[in-house]
Design an enzyme around this catalytic site. Structure first.
Site, PDB file in Angstrom:
ATOM      1  N   HIS A 166      -3.021 -27.094  24.100  1.00 53.09           N
ATOM      2  CA  HIS A 166      -2.355 -26.647  22.868  1.00 53.09           C
ATOM      3  C   HIS A 166      -2.035 -27.757  21.876  1.00 53.09           C
ATOM      4  O   HIS A 166      -1.098 -27.642  21.084  1.00 53.09           O
ATOM      5  CB  HIS A 166      -1.064 -25.860  23.192  1.00 53.09           C
ATOM      6  CG  HIS A 166      -0.801 -24.780  22.169  1.00 53.09           C
ATOM      7  ND1 HIS A 166       0.285 -23.964  22.210  1.00 53.09           N
ATOM      8  CD2 HIS A 166      -1.502 -24.416  21.059  1.00 53.09           C
ATOM      9  CE1 HIS A 166       0.262 -23.130  21.194  1.00 53.09           C
ATOM     10  NE2 HIS A 166      -0.826 -23.382  20.476  1.00 53.09           N
ATOM     11  N   CYS A 200       6.002 -24.223  21.488  1.00 51.47           N
ATOM     12  CA  CYS A 200       5.024 -24.899  22.357  1.00 51.47           C
ATOM     13  C   CYS A 200       4.449 -26.181  21.777  1.00 51.47           C
ATOM     14  O   CYS A 200       4.624 -27.257  22.348  1.00 51.47           O
ATOM     15  CB  CYS A 200       3.836 -24.004  22.659  1.00 51.47           C
ATOM     16  SG  CYS A 200       4.238 -22.353  23.168  1.00 51.47           S
TER      17      CYS A 200
END
Ligand code: NAG
Ligand code: NAG
Ligand code: NAG
Ligand code: NAG
Length: 580
Positions: free
Chosen positions: A135, A74
């Site tokens: 993130h 990610c």
């Protein structure tokens, strides 16, 4: 002299063409799903998960069959996507096992020295929003400096989570830490039992004087430390899984019920309020990363458990966005892109044995590996009237290509003061070019160059070499089930010298590495790729490592909390602020 009619016509045609393609400044909806596998989607061959709205994008637009995430994880994949550059250039590639941020109170993140597509488009007059998962960091030195926050990276509006969804975010869904550290916990338990047993044995014999006082201090200190760690993880969802609207925490901990519906509502509101301005919406779904959830309308409805339910709800949400574009007559002025940040996470099996990780179709491996299953992701583009419906493109492209493509269409020059690794996709998508500009793609496993893909010009071959491959555990499996993710170095990998070579055009499943006997050009191919790799390495510059241990650990002074500590960082304002 009057201009000739044909010159006038040419001129008008030229203006029309230019205005069609470049001056109309389309809106952008960039959709990223978390951990969705290429084999989970109908248009890529899934027969049992219902994704009619995602499939609609393929039917009405361009489908890439060899679309590559810049990283199989990610944080680095998203950093590369946002900046059009390999994550290693922004220091968003880890040298340790910890490849992503897991605590909201870590100091690492995307540096503001980097330029995101949102920053560029905001400057060009676009209204910009990110809804869902970020993130890429939050704070640097204080818990309110918001140095890495989306609003500090070109977004006008943020509604979502700054870190990531994890099993630990929803009580009752187990713990990714226990899954990842199971072998250590077991080893620690065995060592402590052995030590205790030895100690009891020695004290029984009475041969050695026991330093009771020292033992008491050590035992007390260890218990306090252990207690603090347990308390921290017990309260993990309070400290790390909260919902922000811009800079304000509006729900802590985040209640994930209906969350896909809630972010959909936010996105529809954003589209409706920006009908008359060009806009960029980054729709960054929190699903289908674990912990999985689905609203009442979807729970138990798919034939693949909660994982399938979650995808079908994401698909519903995509449909809502497309319907809103139709209703607002924006469909022809809006470029819609759809992808996943990396391949499906095969090791995600719930404690009760339910499969919580998706499917990568025929491709080997998954998330956290550079096998095709880790990086080959869905890649769809729709722009009615400009891109021909039903186009399928097999050339290798990257999620880093979105950055220059979006900039170009927004009429903003691509920055010249830094290396951009992406290439404008319009010539390929409009059929002006049949070859991807991505001749070489470098597949990093965190900070380690894992594999290189060579899309050889004037040849149907797509070569891929591996400098190392992950050691699957158990050995004959398709993933690293013992450690929950595959790691990129040391004893976790097998180094290959000479590198492993595959021709993906003939062997997309990466089953049979070629040899000088089976591939006469073996050495020449390796040499070409080696040269390209050396040239690539020369372009890398030293930067601060945003995923160093110091930048990923939990720093209490960076912890954000919406209420006083005595109120246990609890608040729920999302209801009050709900948009009707
Ligand atoms: C989720 O939606 C259902 C049905 O609309 C509703 O009954 C429920 O209260 C919602 N839950 C939350 C936490 O908002
Ligand atoms: C469709 O997706 C589900 C869930 O990931 C998977 O179990 C199934 O094998 C897939 N089907 C095909 C045909 O790929
Ligand atoms: C959008 O473009 C398509 C394809 O060119 C065309 O058929 C359709 O009428 C257009 N729709 C609108 C609302 O302009
Ligand atoms: C590929 O072929 C075209 C036309 O045959 C030629 O112009 C071009 O130079 C070739 N490119 C390479 C890299 O060999």
């Amino acid at each position: 002299m009057k201009p000739q009619p044909w010159i006038r016509t040419m001129f008008i045609l030229h203006i029309l063409r230019a205005s069609c393609v470049y001056s109309s400044r389309p809106n952008f909806i960039l959709i990223m799903v978390d951990d969705l596998g290429i084999g989970d989607v109908g248009c890529y061959g899934n027969k049992t998960i219902r994704t009619p709205n995602i499939d609609r994008l393929a039917k009405e637009g361009v489908m890439f069959t060899q679309h590559l995430a810049a990283s199989p994880l990610c944080t680095p994949s998203r950093a590369a996507f946002m900046t059009g550059r390999y994550a290693i250039r922004s220091g968003m590639a880890s040298e340790s096992r910890m490849g992503v941020f897991i605590f909201s109170a870590s100091s690492g993140g995307l540096s503001t020295d980097e330029l995101t597509f949102a920053t560029v488009l905001k400057k060009a007059g676009y209204s910009t929003a990110i809804i869902g998962k970020w993130h890429l960091g939050l704070n640097c030195e204080k818990n309110d400096d918001f140095c890495h926050h989306p609003l500090n990276h070109g977004f006008d509006y943020f509604y979502g989570i700054t870190t990531t969804n994890l099993r630990d975010c929803i009580p009752g869904h187990g713990s990714v830490f226990v899954a990842g550290a199971a072998e250590y916990i077991r080893a620690m338990f065995q060592i402590s039992s052995l030590a205790l047993f030895t100690f009891v044995l020695i004290s029984c014999t009475g041969l050695v004087a026991i330093p009771w006082k020292r033992i008491f201090y050590i035992a007390s200190f260890t218990s306090v430390l252990l207690g603090a760690v347990i308390l921290f993880f017990w309260n993990f969802h309070y400290l790390n899984c909260f919902l922000m609207r811009n800079y304000k925490i509006i729900q802590q901990p985040l209640v994930f019920d209906n969350f896909t519906q809630r972010i959909t509502r936010e996105a529809l509101h954003f589209i409706k309020s920006n009908k008359d301005t060009p806009f960029l919406l980054f729709m960054s779904y929190v699903q289908v990363h674990t912990a999985l959830y689905a609203s009442q309308n979807f729970k138990g409805k798919s034939s693949h458990g909660i994982y399938g339910d979650a995808i079908e709800e994401v698909d519903w949400s995509v449909g809502e966005l497309l319907n809103e574009l139709d209703k607002s007559h924006l469909q022809n002025q809006t470029v819609v892109y759809f992808t996943s940040d990396n391949g499906a996470h095969l090791e995600e099996i719930s404690s009760s044995g339910e499969v919580h990780g998706g499917c990568n179709g025929i491709y080997k491996g998954g998330k956290s590996t550079s096998w095709e299953g880790g990086i080959r992701v869905p890649g769809l583009f729709r722009w009615p009237g400009v891109l021909e419906a039903g186009t399928v493109i097999n050339e290798p492209t990257s999620n880093m290509d979105i950055f220059p493509t979006v900039l170009k269409l927004a009429g903003s020059p691509v920055p010249q003061d830094r290396i951009i690794d992406g290439h404008d996709l319009m010539p390929l998508m409009q059929g002006e070019s049949i070859t991807s500009e991505q001749e070489f793609l470098f597949h990093y496993c965190n900070a380690y160059l894992n594999a290189v893909r060579w899309n050889q010009r004037n040849s149907s071959s797509v070569w891929k070499v591996f400098y190392f491959t992950p050691n699957f555990q158990p050995k004959d499996s398709n993933g690293c089930f013992a450690s929950h993710v595959c790691f990129c170095f040391g004893s976790f990998v097998t180094v290959h010298d000479p590198p492993l070579l595959y021709d993906l055009s003939k062997d997309p499943e990466e089953k049979s590495p070629l040899t000088p006997q089976t591939e006469p050009d073996f050495l020449k191919i390796l040499e070409t790729i080696q040269q390209a790799t050396e040239n690539h390495k020369k372009t890398l510059q030293a930067v601060d490592n945003q995923l160093s241990w110091n930048n990923v650990i939990w720093k209490p002074w960076l912890q954000v909390c919406c209420s006083s500590w005595t109120d246990f960082c609890y608040c729920d304002l999302d209801k009050d602020l709900r948009i009707e």
